[in-house]
Design a protein around this motif. Structure first.
Motif, PDB file in Angstrom:
ATOM      1  N   GLU A 211      81.601  28.278  53.641  1.00 27.05           N
ATOM      2  CA  GLU A 211      80.137  28.809  54.050  1.00 27.05           C
ATOM      3  C   GLU A 211      79.544  27.870  55.117  1.00 27.05           C
ATOM      4  O   GLU A 211      79.082  28.135  56.076  1.00 27.05           O
ATOM      5  CB  GLU A 211      78.995  28.782  52.905  1.00 27.05           C
ATOM      6  CG  GLU A 211      78.084  29.597  53.321  1.00 27.05           C
ATOM      7  CD  GLU A 211      77.127  29.889  51.947  1.00 27.05           C
ATOM      8  OE1 GLU A 211      75.878  29.872  52.247  1.00 27.05           O
ATOM      9  OE2 GLU A 211      77.757  29.672  50.847  1.00 27.05           O
ATOM     10  N   LYS A 212      79.534  26.443  54.921  1.00 28.68           N
ATOM     11  CA  LYS A 212      79.024  25.897  55.947  1.00 28.68           C
ATOM     12  C   LYS A 212      80.044  24.711  56.562  1.00 28.68           C
ATOM     13  O   LYS A 212      80.112  23.236  55.875  1.00 28.68           O
ATOM     14  CB  LYS A 212      77.773  25.023  55.299  1.00 28.68           C
ATOM     15  CG  LYS A 212      76.633  25.953  54.976  1.00 28.68           C
ATOM     16  CD  LYS A 212      75.490  25.012  54.667  1.00 28.68           C
ATOM     17  CE  LYS A 212      74.218  26.156  54.374  1.00 28.68           C
ATOM     18  NZ  LYS A 212      73.022  25.214  54.041  1.00 28.68           N
ATOM     19  N   PRO A 213      80.881  24.852  57.158  1.00 23.97           N
ATOM     20  CA  PRO A 213      82.051  24.186  57.877  1.00 23.97           C
ATOM     21  C   PRO A 213      81.650  22.677  58.184  1.00 23.97           C
ATOM     22  O   PRO A 213      82.015  21.589  58.128  1.00 23.97           O
ATOM     23  CB  PRO A 213      82.853  24.858  58.946  1.00 23.97           C
ATOM     24  CG  PRO A 213      82.306  26.129  58.507  1.00 23.97           C
ATOM     25  CD  PRO A 213      80.995  26.203  58.169  1.00 23.97           C
ATOM     26  N   SER A 214      80.543  22.558  58.990  1.00 24.77           N
ATOM     27  CA  SER A 214      79.888  21.178  59.489  1.00 24.77           C
ATOM     28  C   SER A 214      79.505  20.354  58.565  1.00 24.77           C
ATOM     29  O   SER A 214      79.706  19.348  58.176  1.00 24.77           O
ATOM     30  CB  SER A 214      78.773  21.546  60.556  1.00 24.77           C
ATOM     31  OG  SER A 214      79.378  22.246  61.581  1.00 24.77           O
ATOM     32  N   GLU A 215      78.629  20.817  57.561  1.00 28.24           N
ATOM     33  CA  GLU A 215      78.351  20.151  56.386  1.00 28.24           C
ATOM     34  C   GLU A 215      79.355  19.478  55.676  1.00 28.24           C
ATOM     35  O   GLU A 215      79.366  18.650  55.119  1.00 28.24           O
ATOM     36  CB  GLU A 215      77.224  21.000  55.426  1.00 28.24           C
ATOM     37  CG  GLU A 215      76.658  20.294  54.434  1.00 28.24           C
ATOM     38  CD  GLU A 215      75.749  21.158  53.646  1.00 28.24           C
ATOM     39  OE1 GLU A 215      74.590  20.866  53.673  1.00 28.24           O
ATOM     40  OE2 GLU A 215      76.117  21.973  53.035  1.00 28.24           O
ATOM     41  N   THR A 216      80.416  20.589  55.250  1.00 31.57           N
ATOM     42  CA  THR A 216      81.616  20.141  54.514  1.00 31.57           C
ATOM     43  C   THR A 216      82.311  19.136  55.170  1.00 31.57           C
ATOM     44  O   THR A 216      82.814  18.172  54.629  1.00 31.57           O
ATOM     45  CB  THR A 216      82.236  21.340  54.094  1.00 31.57           C
ATOM     46  OG1 THR A 216      81.353  22.391  53.480  1.00 31.57           O
ATOM     47  CG2 THR A 216      83.397  21.147  53.075  1.00 31.57           C
ATOM     48  N   LEU A 217      82.456  19.145  56.487  1.00 35.04           N
ATOM     49  CA  LEU A 217      83.434  18.337  57.230  1.00 35.04           C
ATOM     50  C   LEU A 217      82.556  17.034  57.128  1.00 35.04           C
ATOM     51  O   LEU A 217      83.748  15.840  56.917  1.00 35.04           O
ATOM     52  CB  LEU A 217      83.317  18.707  58.721  1.00 35.04           C
ATOM     53  CG  LEU A 217      83.995  17.489  59.716  1.00 35.04           C
ATOM     54  CD1 LEU A 217      85.599  17.429  59.367  1.00 35.04           C
ATOM     55  CD2 LEU A 217      83.769  18.092  60.996  1.00 35.04           C
ATOM     56  N   GLU A 218      81.504  16.842  57.288  1.00 33.38           N
ATOM     57  CA  GLU A 218      80.748  15.525  56.952  1.00 33.38           C
ATOM     58  C   GLU A 218      80.951  14.888  55.589  1.00 33.38           C
ATOM     59  O   GLU A 218      81.214  13.711  55.657  1.00 33.38           O
ATOM     60  CB  GLU A 218      79.156  15.629  57.166  1.00 33.38           C
ATOM     61  CG  GLU A 218      78.373  14.157  56.987  1.00 33.38           C
ATOM     62  CD  GLU A 218      78.717  13.335  58.210  1.00 33.38           C
ATOM     63  OE1 GLU A 218      78.794  12.164  57.885  1.00 33.38           O
ATOM     64  OE2 GLU A 218      79.041  13.729  59.245  1.00 33.38           O
ATOM     65  N   ARG A 219      81.057  15.951  54.630  1.00 31.39           N
ATOM     66  CA  ARG A 219      81.281  15.142  53.416  1.00 31.39           C
ATOM     67  C   ARG A 219      83.003  14.869  53.127  1.00 31.39           C
ATOM     68  O   ARG A 219      83.004  13.793  52.406  1.00 31.39           O
ATOM     69  CB  ARG A 219      81.031  16.358  52.230  1.00 31.39           C
ATOM     70  CG  ARG A 219      79.482  16.611  52.126  1.00 31.39           C
ATOM     71  CD  ARG A 219      79.508  17.815  51.212  1.00 31.39           C
ATOM     72  NE  ARG A 219      77.807  18.242  51.516  1.00 31.39           N
ATOM     73  CZ  ARG A 219      77.219  19.273  50.484  1.00 31.39           C
ATOM     74  NH1 ARG A 219      78.284  20.207  49.972  1.00 31.39           N
ATOM     75  NH2 ARG A 219      76.161  19.532  50.876  1.00 31.39           N
ATOM     76  N   VAL A 220      83.706  15.707  53.725  1.00 28.00           N
ATOM     77  CA  VAL A 220      85.356  15.422  53.464  1.00 28.00           C
ATOM     78  C   VAL A 220      85.610  14.172  54.291  1.00 28.00           C
ATOM     79  O   VAL A 220      86.384  13.321  54.009  1.00 28.00           O
ATOM     80  CB  VAL A 220      85.810  16.486  53.805  1.00 28.00           C
ATOM     81  CG1 VAL A 220      87.554  16.349  53.978  1.00 28.00           C
ATOM     82  CG2 VAL A 220      85.974  17.838  52.985  1.00 28.00           C
TER      83      VAL A 220
ATOM     84  N   GLY B 185      82.780  29.168  63.160  1.00 26.67           N
ATOM     85  CA  GLY B 185      81.940  29.257  62.148  1.00 26.67           C
ATOM     86  C   GLY B 185      81.296  27.956  62.118  1.00 26.67           C
ATOM     87  O   GLY B 185      80.146  27.782  60.992  1.00 26.67           O
ATOM     88  N   PHE B 186      81.467  26.932  62.720  1.00 26.43           N
ATOM     89  CA  PHE B 186      80.707  25.528  62.453  1.00 26.43           C
ATOM     90  C   PHE B 186      79.577  25.783  62.727  1.00 26.43           C
ATOM     91  O   PHE B 186      78.885  25.768  63.977  1.00 26.43           O
ATOM     92  CB  PHE B 186      81.555  24.287  63.160  1.00 26.43           C
ATOM     93  CG  PHE B 186      82.700  24.108  62.543  1.00 26.43           C
ATOM     94  CD1 PHE B 186      82.848  22.882  61.767  1.00 26.43           C
ATOM     95  CD2 PHE B 186      83.998  24.995  62.627  1.00 26.43           C
ATOM     96  CE1 PHE B 186      84.216  22.487  61.258  1.00 26.43           C
ATOM     97  CE2 PHE B 186      85.111  24.303  62.108  1.00 26.43           C
ATOM     98  CZ  PHE B 186      85.170  23.180  61.594  1.00 26.43           C
ATOM     99  N   GLU B 187      78.447  25.493  61.853  1.00 27.86           N
ATOM    100  CA  GLU B 187      77.005  25.775  61.985  1.00 27.86           C
ATOM    101  C   GLU B 187      76.476  24.556  63.054  1.00 27.86           C
ATOM    102  O   GLU B 187      75.336  24.872  63.386  1.00 27.86           O
ATOM    103  CB  GLU B 187      76.283  25.940  60.731  1.00 27.86           C
ATOM    104  CG  GLU B 187      76.018  24.499  60.004  1.00 27.86           C
ATOM    105  CD  GLU B 187      77.309  24.088  59.057  1.00 27.86           C
ATOM    106  OE1 GLU B 187      77.071  23.281  58.277  1.00 27.86           O
ATOM    107  OE2 GLU B 187      78.340  24.759  59.249  1.00 27.86           O
TER     108      GLU B 187
END
Length: 966
Positions: free
Chosen positions: A536-545, A490-492
């Motif tokens: 919902e947006k794993p890639s965007e969230t990964l960048e933040r985490v 699910g990583f966009e």
């Protein structure tokens, strides 16, 4: 003949040999030997304590006089301490003389107690008893000297006797809390006190009658100065009054009835914990015992009260966060297996069973341990281990403090200090001493966990983690397979996520990690990747985490916290997915991860009273003079509670109005504490500012909030518009040993408040402060008297300053000063004004703001500034301010509110505008402000698409025409 220091370890022998002649130029005085102190004893003492060395070097004559009367080989008894203070106080005939005598008495007593303790001529019980008796006698002696002189000046207080019920003279009752109350005081401890008096009434025999509370507040201030004020002779005890009801914001002295009512109606669990050791240490012992008996039901419940476990567990968690925040693992009091954990174990049983088992209603910890064994509440082995650990830890605490007569519980790091402590503790070297310490701490931690920390700690469970998470992070799959896995999970943006992870894994920081840190990271990242699949947006969230991950690479204990608490990992990923603003906040302050451990509290921010209580608890362990620690703790407090508000807003459990309420409460609670800290710091240096009648000011200072703070509309990134005022007489001076003009005192108070709020520390800034709304703006005084503020508002203020006053309110400081400000505000707003002239001035100011802050004309088709453009929030605010200034004269009830929402509602009730219009304006205002709040959590500004909010803007512009152009 060998040198006196020959038996000392090499490092200490070198130290003593180097200072011996400086301390004893003519050799060791013969009167030492006559008193049973050999030259070898002197060498031991000089090697063990810098305080003993400096006292001998600077005050040898005083020590000689003292030791000729009672040698160091004699124990330090209460009878001797009382006789000795009597001798010091006998010639005293003035308050400055009292200060000198008390400090000289301290020097002699402290030298004796520390000598006997560090030389191990006294056991722990003598040291604790002597130090506690010294404090009792010093407090009582100072009070006994000050009380009759206060009666001469103000009259004698009279009121109802708490035992007979008859009218009688009244004296102060001083309660000692904590270790003083338990007769377990440290050799270099501060003292926690509460001042009380029997009942309401008035003084008799003075120039004018004074309320009893005023009398005892003034007496209390003088008592604190006698003990706490730093002079050329030092101080007697650092006095901490923050355990009293309402803390630093509460009255300095309270009647018995007020104390009983407070604890019965508002007493918190931690105050029960504190009250367990409360004891009458000075003043009217007979009345004090009646007070203690009346408070007993608050401390000891009739039933077995197992809720104490939970409250003590919460307190321990709060201390553990502080240990992590400050890196206090080497603190033998607060760290794991330290003194505090032993105290918690013992007092848990006292609070739970003390109402039923009266044997537990004692104060001394070692005695209570014996009772727990006798009652079979703890096994003998556990009691023996806790007792041995307590004696060792307290002896070590005294060793740490006696070296320099300084309050500390931190283990030393340099070799010389380690050698000193090992010698005092009877060990040949530091490694041996440390091994014994670690053994005790391990046993205490284990018993504490068995007894208090009974909740099962959820361990990390990786059984449900996709193998691909490990294979991806550990480079066990090639790039193609990794991209496929990311895409299927699910990583966009699989390519971007893969590069980001590879850059982290192969970067220099990770490569330089030690084995344990690298192992923890390799455990953590797969768990993180697994959790990301649910957002919902794993890639965007990964960048933040990963901002956070990079911040904690060298502090991998935070990774352990998240791995051992899967719920916290879930909250982290969810919050970072919802808000980049929260992600950045957590990366800047990783300690906030503690807030994620309890989802219930994370999404239930506390109301103002709970906030006050929380801050008070957190600050009790930080002395006011430790400004750096105070500032860091305040910044953490603010960030932690703002995080809870933001999390609640994102989850939908807090509507806009409540969000602003909570953010405003946080600011108010912080400001109140900052005033207390800044005021206390200046009073310690210069004394209290005085009123015209000569009495000491109870701050008499207030902070006025303008703008969003005054209007209860704070956002997540709002600055604070503040104005400072005071009611003291600027022509008088403070009453300390280094007096300054009241005007200078309050200017420095304002400067210190701004410094505490706005200075950039390692934890960032508390608040950005804007002082430009004060009288005469940046060219005006930082702090004004209320009289000057009123005169300026009446004679010199511009219309826009009266507009600003419509949104102003008192937010912190002295209640009487705040009330006086409200009276001035009401009078100014209710002045009659000529409508047409006012409308013109307000409209001109609005246009000037719009041209400066709004969207340039060329861009208005594509961009709408929610606040500053036509049809924006500021149009509504200006209309409301215009209507307030126009109609308050005829409808004075309009002034009761400072926020736009309730002002609009009140304008509708008063008939100034149709209710339908005020309700519609209110709804539009909330819609626009909600948008700004949500955008702030997304790190977005207040500029939106030019076509947004067309209907709302049209309505605002129509209302502008209706109100401002008719």
């Amino acid at each position: 003949m060998s040198e006196p220091w020959a038996s000392l370890p090499t490092a200490l022998a070198k130290e003593v040999s180097g200072c011996w002649k400086a301390v004893f130029p003519a050799g060791a005085p013969a009167w030492f030997a006559a008193g049973g102190v050999s030259e070898a004893d002197l060498a031991e003492a000089l090697g063990r304590s810098l305080f003993l060395r400096q006292t001998l070097d600077r005050h040898l004559n005083q020590i000689q006089s003292a030791l000729l009367k009672r040698p160091l080989t004699e124990p330090t008894t209460e009878v001797w301490l009382r006789e000795r203070l009597g001798e010091y106080l006998a010639p005293v005939d003035s308050e400055p003389g009292l200060h000198v005598a008390l400090r000289q008495y301290r020097r002699e007593v402290q030298f004796r107690i520390i000598w006997r303790d560090l030389m191990r001529w006294a056991g722990l019980e003598e040291t604790m008893a002597a130090t506690s008796a010294f404090a009792d006698i010093a407090i009582d002696g100072a009070l006994s000297w000050l009380y009759p002189r206060a009666c001469e000046e103000f009259g004698t207080p009279w009121g109802r006797d708490p035992i007979t019920g008859q009218d009688a003279r009244q004296n102060m009752v001083v309660l000692g809390m904590g270790k003083l109350g338990g007769r377990e005081l440290n050799v270099s401890s501060d003292i926690d006190l509460i001042f009380a008096f029997p009942s309401k009434g008035e003084t008799r025999g003075g120039r004018r009658a004074l309320d009893n509370q005023q009398f005892f507040v003034r007496l209390g201030q003088r008592l604190i100065q006698a003990l706490d004020q730093m002079t050329a002779d030092g101080f007697v005890f650092r006095v901490d009054m923050r355990l009293r009801p309402y803390g630093q914001s509460g009255a300095l002295a309270l009647s018995f009835a007020a104390l009983e009512t407070y604890y019965q109606d508002q007493g918190r669990d931690w105050e029960r914990y504190a009250m367990v050791k409360a004891r009458v240490v000075a003043g009217d012992q007979r009345a004090g015992e009646a007070l203690m008996e009346s408070l007993r039901p608050f401390v000891y419940r009739k039933y077995i009260d197992f809720s104490a476990f939970e409250s003590l567990r919460s307190m321990k968690e709060m201390i553990s966060r502080e240990v992590r925040r400050k890196g206090l693992e080497n603190n033998i009091k607060l760290g794991s297996g330290g003194i505090r954990e032993i105290e918690f174990v013992v007092q848990a049983f006292q609070l739970i069973r003390g109402g039923r088992d009266r044997e537990l209603q004692q104060r001394e910890l070692l005695q209570i341990l014996s009772e727990l064994e006798a009652l079979e509440l703890l096994p003998s082995r556990v009691v023996d281990e806790l007792r041995s650990a307590y004696v060792f830890l307290r002896n070590l605490e005294h060793a740490l403090q006696g070296v320099e007569d300084r309050q500390t519980q931190i283990l030393p790091e340099d070799d010389l200090s380690c050698a000193r402590i090992a010698r005092i503790m009877g060990h040949d070297g530091w490694a041996e001493c440390l091994a014994e310490l670690n053994g005790h701490r391990a046993r205490v931690a284990r018993h504490f966990a068995d007894i208090i920390a009974t909740e099962d700690q959820a361990g990390s469970d990786d059984s449900g983690v996709d193998d691909g998470c490990y294979e991806l992070w550990l480079s066990e799959m090639d790039e193609s397979a990794a991209l496929d896995w990311l895409k299927s999970s699910g990583f966009e943006d699989p390519e971007g996520s893969y590069r980001r992870l590879a850059n982290l894994r192969d970067g220099r920081t990770v490569q330089m990690l030690q084995t344990q840190g690298r192992k923890r990271l390799n455990q953590f990242v797969p768990l993180l990747l697994n959790a990301l699949k649910d957002v919902e947006k794993p890639s965007e969230t990964l960048e933040r985490v990963l901002q956070l991950v990079e911040a904690i690479l060298r502090r991998t204990a935070y990774m352990v916290l998240l791995m051992e608490n899967p719920g916290a990992m879930t909250q982290l990923v969810r919050l970072c997915s919802d808000s980049p603003w929260i992600a950045r906040l957590l990366a800047e302050t990783p300690l906030l991860l503690d807030e994620l451990l309890n989802a219930d509290s994370l999404y239930s921010p506390p109301a103002k009273r709970e906030l006050q209580d929380d801050l008070r608890q957190q600050m009790l362990r930080i002395p006011y003079e430790d400004l750096e620690d105070q500032m860091e703790a305040l910044r953490y407090f603010k960030k932690a509670h703002v995080l809870r508000v933001a999390a609640s807003e994102l989850k939908g459990t807090l509507p806009l109005m409540k969000v602003s309420d909570y953010l405003t409460w946080i600011a108010e609670v912080v400001l109140d504490h900052v005033v207390d800290v800044a005021f206390s710091n200046l009073v310690a240096r210069h004394g209290y500012p005085r009123r015209a009648d000569g009495s000491a000011c109870n701050t008499d200072f207030a902070i006025i909030g303008y703008g969003k703070l005054g209007g209860i509309e704070l956002g997540y990134t709002s600055d604070l518009d503040l104005v400072f005022v005071h009611q003291a007489d600027p022509q008088l001076t403070t009453d300390g040993e280094k007096p300054i003009d009241n005007a200078v005192f309050y200017t420095r108070l304002g400067q210190r408040i701004v410094h505490i709020l706005s200075t950039q520390t390692p934890s960032g800034q508390l608040y950005e402060v804007d002082m430009r709304l004060r009288p005469s703006g940046n060219s005006g005084l930082l702090v004004s008297t209320l009289q000057a503020f009123e005169k300026y508002q009446q004679e010199d203020a511009w219309t826009w300053e009266h507009q600003a006053l419509a949104r102003a309110r008192g937010v912190a400081g002295c209640a009487e000063t705040l009330q006086a400000f409200e009276r001035i505000r009401h009078q100014i707003l209710c002045r009659p004004r000529e409508k047409n002239a006012l409308r013109r001035e307000v409209s001109e100011m609005r246009e000037k703001m719009r041209s400066t802050l709004g969207t340039p004309e060329a861009s208005r088709g594509s961009t709408f500034h929610i606040k500053h453009d036509h049809g924006g929030i500021v149009d509504i605010e200006f209309m409301v301010q215009y209507l307030m200034l126009t109609w308050c004269a005829g409808h004075p009830e309009l002034t009761q509110w400072s926020d736009n929402i309730r002002q609009m509602e009140e304008l509708g009730r008063a008939g100034v505008l149709p209710v339908a219009d005020t309700e519609r304006l209110r709804d539009v205002f909330i819609t626009l402000r909600s948008t700004i709040h949500r955008r702030a959590l997304q790190n977005l500004n207040s500029q939106v698409d030019g076509g947004a909010f067309g209907e709302e803007r049209a309505y605002i512009e129509s209302m502008w025409q209706k109100v401002m152009t008719r």
